[in-house]
Design an enzyme around this catalytic site. Structure first.
Site, PDB file in Angstrom:
ATOM      1  N   ASP A 220      -6.621   8.126  -2.209  1.00  0.00           N
ATOM      2  CA  ASP A 220      -6.285   9.517  -1.905  1.00  0.00           C
ATOM      3  C   ASP A 220      -5.320   9.565  -0.716  1.00  0.00           C
ATOM      4  O   ASP A 220      -5.439   8.775   0.230  1.00  0.00           O
ATOM      5  CB  ASP A 220      -7.597  10.233  -1.532  1.00  0.00           C
ATOM      6  CG  ASP A 220      -7.454  11.737  -1.471  1.00  0.00           C
ATOM      7  OD1 ASP A 220      -7.053  12.318  -2.486  1.00  0.00           O
ATOM      8  OD2 ASP A 220      -7.727  12.315  -0.401  1.00  0.00           O
ATOM      9  N   GLU A 244      -1.913   7.821  -4.092  1.00  0.00           N
ATOM     10  CA  GLU A 244      -1.445   9.202  -4.316  1.00  0.00           C
ATOM     11  C   GLU A 244      -0.347   9.506  -3.298  1.00  0.00           C
ATOM     12  O   GLU A 244      -0.605   9.544  -2.094  1.00  0.00           O
ATOM     13  CB  GLU A 244      -2.604  10.189  -4.118  1.00  0.00           C
ATOM     14  CG  GLU A 244      -2.153  11.630  -4.277  1.00  0.00           C
ATOM     15  CD  GLU A 244      -3.054  12.647  -3.584  1.00  0.00           C
ATOM     16  OE1 GLU A 244      -3.049  13.809  -4.006  1.00  0.00           O
ATOM     17  OE2 GLU A 244      -3.771  12.287  -2.627  1.00  0.00           O
TER      18      GLU A 244
END
Ligand SMILES: *[C@@H]1O[C@H](CO)[C@@H](O)[C@H](O)[C@H]1NC(C)=O
Ligand SMILES: *[C@@H]1O[C@H](CO)[C@@H](O)[C@H](O)[C@H]1NC(C)=O
Ligand SMILES: *[C@@H]1O[C@H](CO)[C@@H](O)[C@H](O)[C@H]1NC(C)=O
Ligand SMILES: *[C@@H]1O[C@H](CO)[C@@H](O)[C@H](O)[C@H]1NC(C)=O
Ligand SMILES: *[C@@H]1O[C@H](CO)[C@@H](O)[C@H](O)[C@H]1NC(C)=O
Ligand SMILES: *[C@@H]1O[C@H](CO)[C@@H](O)[C@H](O)[C@H]1NC(C)=O
Ligand SMILES: *[C@@H]1O[C@H](CO)[C@@H](O)[C@H](O)[C@H]1NC(C)=O
Length: 529
Positions: A220, A244
């Site tokens: 993330d 990400e």
């Protein structure tokens, strides 16, 4: 051949090349643990999206429902974060049912099950020859004030965090050092330049991966940590890492792939380009898509490792942007059959249509796990891609655009030609995409989606007309498809149905290909197909 491929990729990416090589061939179904399935006998919760609270999914309920994922041909799952989250009273933004609000990451999130239950899930995934990717949050923890009690986190010292500042999104240093979130739910930024932090994170991830037999990580907010942190972290993890980097620009996102950063990144630039090209109503800008494809080829270390998606927990569902089903089928087909690892966010196959967080995190069970048209299309695309990967070096072949117009796109990867359009569902008699195929004149090509036959004309030209609407068309040389399990009847490989009586008399699977091709050519010239 295999050896030389492995050797090549070892040169390209020394630390954990074998694992990236393995993930390249996979196809991923993304699950939010809380929303995917209920345990048998559970009372069906109300699960009001605007409440942003737990709906009841667990690691056990994923394990019990893996057939739904595997039957669609997926060879991996990605699950939402497994670590302990914020334990305090409900916040203004609800409860951490999503898993992205880390507290003490050394502990598991008890809402989703026990350590044994997580191990049972990974064991069952592996028994099915599938992989498991676990989402991790490294950049930040979560708090409800700007001066949180640090004793509730794995990192307990002030120096383990960057001091509070609001993020200036025009300044990368600020994005990496200031705190995401806001003042209601701040996300204190872990100081990933601190030596203690680096060493504790390194042992934590090695331990997590080994304890639960994790095959890959989705990271993330990877862009919000300085890239120099990632190579050593990924090496400690010892598995494939996909970061990400939430940004539309190829030149920005590509900086996060390679030995200076991570194995792979989520393909956000392609996500935006697919919207520009296919949403209806929308700009129908096909050149935005071809431009991203060509920029990608030049900029990324390895386009065949990128994560291709249309939806995830942070963006609106496709059908909130574009209600026409063919718009999604065409965009999705590109993600499966061009370079990269296809990723499907749970519920996309059910044509869910929620907008942004929390409306894009619908529980899946009200769908009754119906095998919808979208589900069947994913199954066909996975079956073809798995077959290509098993039998050829397709995964590492380049994607080349054969033609593009305002409404049509044809591209080739290995021995597959994919023909897409953005005209949507209404039939159009006078619209077609024509292109020069890689095949000699008179080659029989089969569209594996509708099992229709096309014959290459002089010069290899093929034209796809949209008399039944703007459907995606995926073409392979008919002789190549034998053994794929696709379009059996069209290939004359088993008992046909619905009037294809001539096909039945050629039911032997062992018949030489030349016989088969002669047969198909004859049926076409007789006008029977
Ligand atoms: C960018 O952000 C960093 C961290 O907050 C700050 O120190 C720096 O002055 C900023 N640079 C500019 C040009 O604003
Ligand atoms: C289509 O996209 C290209 C590339 O992003 C852009 O340059 C162009 O202005 C867009 N065209 C339209 C009509 O929006
Ligand atoms: C988009 O999402 C919002 C919120 O979930 C919903 O109210 C709206 O109906 C959706 N639009 C479509 C076209 O589905
Ligand atoms: C799922 O099944 C329930 C109960 O049979 C039914 O009421 C509901 O309409 C079904 N939903 C869908 C999407 O098929
Ligand atoms: C691919 O090969 C593996 C290993 O031989 C086999 O288990 C799997 O069924 C094959 N899949 C397809 C789609 O051919
Ligand atoms: C397409 O052509 C067929 C046959 O001529 C005709 O029946 C049909 O109405 C036409 N459809 C459209 C959308 O023009
Ligand atoms: C196609 O044939 C293969 C064996 O040749 C079989 O395993 C597969 O189930 C068949 N598929 C369909 C859709 O009939």
């Amino acid at each position: 051949m295999l050896l030389s491929l492995v050797a090549l990729s070892l040169l390209a990416c020394p630390a954990f090349a074998a694992t990236a090589e393995q993930w390249r061939t996979r196809s991923i179904y993304q699950v939010i643990t809380d929303e995917f399935a209920l345990e048998p006998g559970a009372v069906v919760p109300e699960c009001v999206l605007s409440d942003s609270t737990w709906c009841g999914g667990t690691w056990n309920s994923i394990r019990e429902n893996l057939d739904y994922i595997q039957d669609a041909g997926f060879t991996a799952i990605w699950i939402s974060p497994v670590s302990q989250n914020y334990q305090g009273p409900r916040t203004a933004y609800g409860d951490p049912y999503h898993g992205y609000w880390p507290a003490d990451i050394q502990q598991l999130n008890e809402h989703f099950g026990t350590a044994n239950e997580l191990m049972a899930l990974t064991a069952e995934v592996h028994r099915r020859d599938m992989y498991i990717m676990v989402d991790i949050v490294i950049n930040n923890v979560m708090a409800t004030s700007l001066t949180p009690d640090l004793s509730s986190y794995m990192f307990k010292d002030q120096e383990h965090y960057h001091p509070y500042c609001p993020v200036d999104y025009s300044n990368l240093t600020s994005e990496q050092q200031c705190w995401l979130g806001d003042t209601t739910v701040p996300l204190p930024d872990v100081n990933t330049e601190n030596a203690d932090v680096i060493s504790q994170y390194s042992s934590w991830i090695a331990n997590l991966v080994q304890t639960y037999n994790i095959d890959g990580l989705r990271i993330d907010a990877a862009k919000h940590v300085h890239a120099s942190f990632w190579p050593a972290f990924a090496q400690s993890a010892g598995v494939f890492c996909m970061g990400e980097v939430f940004d539309p620009s190829v030149s920005t996102v590509s900086q996060w792939q390679g030995p200076q950063a991570l194995d792979s990144v989520l393909n956000y630039p392609l996500y935006y380009a697919l919207q520009a090209a296919f949403t209806l109503p929308g700009p129908q800008n096909m050149s935005a898509l071809t431009s991203v494809l060509s920029q990608s080829k030049a900029a990324y270390k390895d386009t065949t490792l990128l994560g291709n998606f249309l939806e995830n927990q942070d963006v609106p569902r496709w059908h909130n942007l574009s209600v026409d089903p063919q718009s999604m089928y065409n965009a999705m087909t590109l993600g499966f059959l061009s370079d990269g690892i296809p990723i499907v966010y749970y519920g996309q196959e059910q044509s869910f249509s929620g907008n942004s967080d929390p409306y894009n995190r619908e529980p899946l069970w009200p769908s009754n796990y119906t095998k919808t048209t979208a589900y069947e299309l994913m199954t066909t695309l996975n079956t073809l891609r798995n077959f290509l990967i098993n039998t050829t070096d397709w995964a590492t072949q380049p994607t080349n655009v054969l033609t593009s117009t305002d409404n049509g796109l044809a591209f080739q990867k290995g021995n597959i030609v994919t023909v897409l359009t953005n005209i949507g569902s209404p039939p159009q008699n006078f619209t077609q995409t024509s292109f020069q195929s890689p095949w000699p004149a008179e080659t029989i090509a089969i569209d594996v989606i509708a099992c229709r036959q096309f014959v290459a004309a002089s010069g290899g030209y093929i034209g796809v007309e949209y008399t039944k609407g703007g459907v995606p068309v995926v073409l392979a040389d008919s002789s190549f498809l034998v053994g794929s399990g696709l379009c059996n009847a069209t290939l004359g490989l088993q008992d046909g149905s619905q009037g294809q009586t001539i096909v039945q008399s050629f039911a032997s699977r062992d018949r030489p290909l030349t016989w088969l091709l002669t047969f198909i050519t004859i049926t076409i010239s007789l006008g029977l197909v």
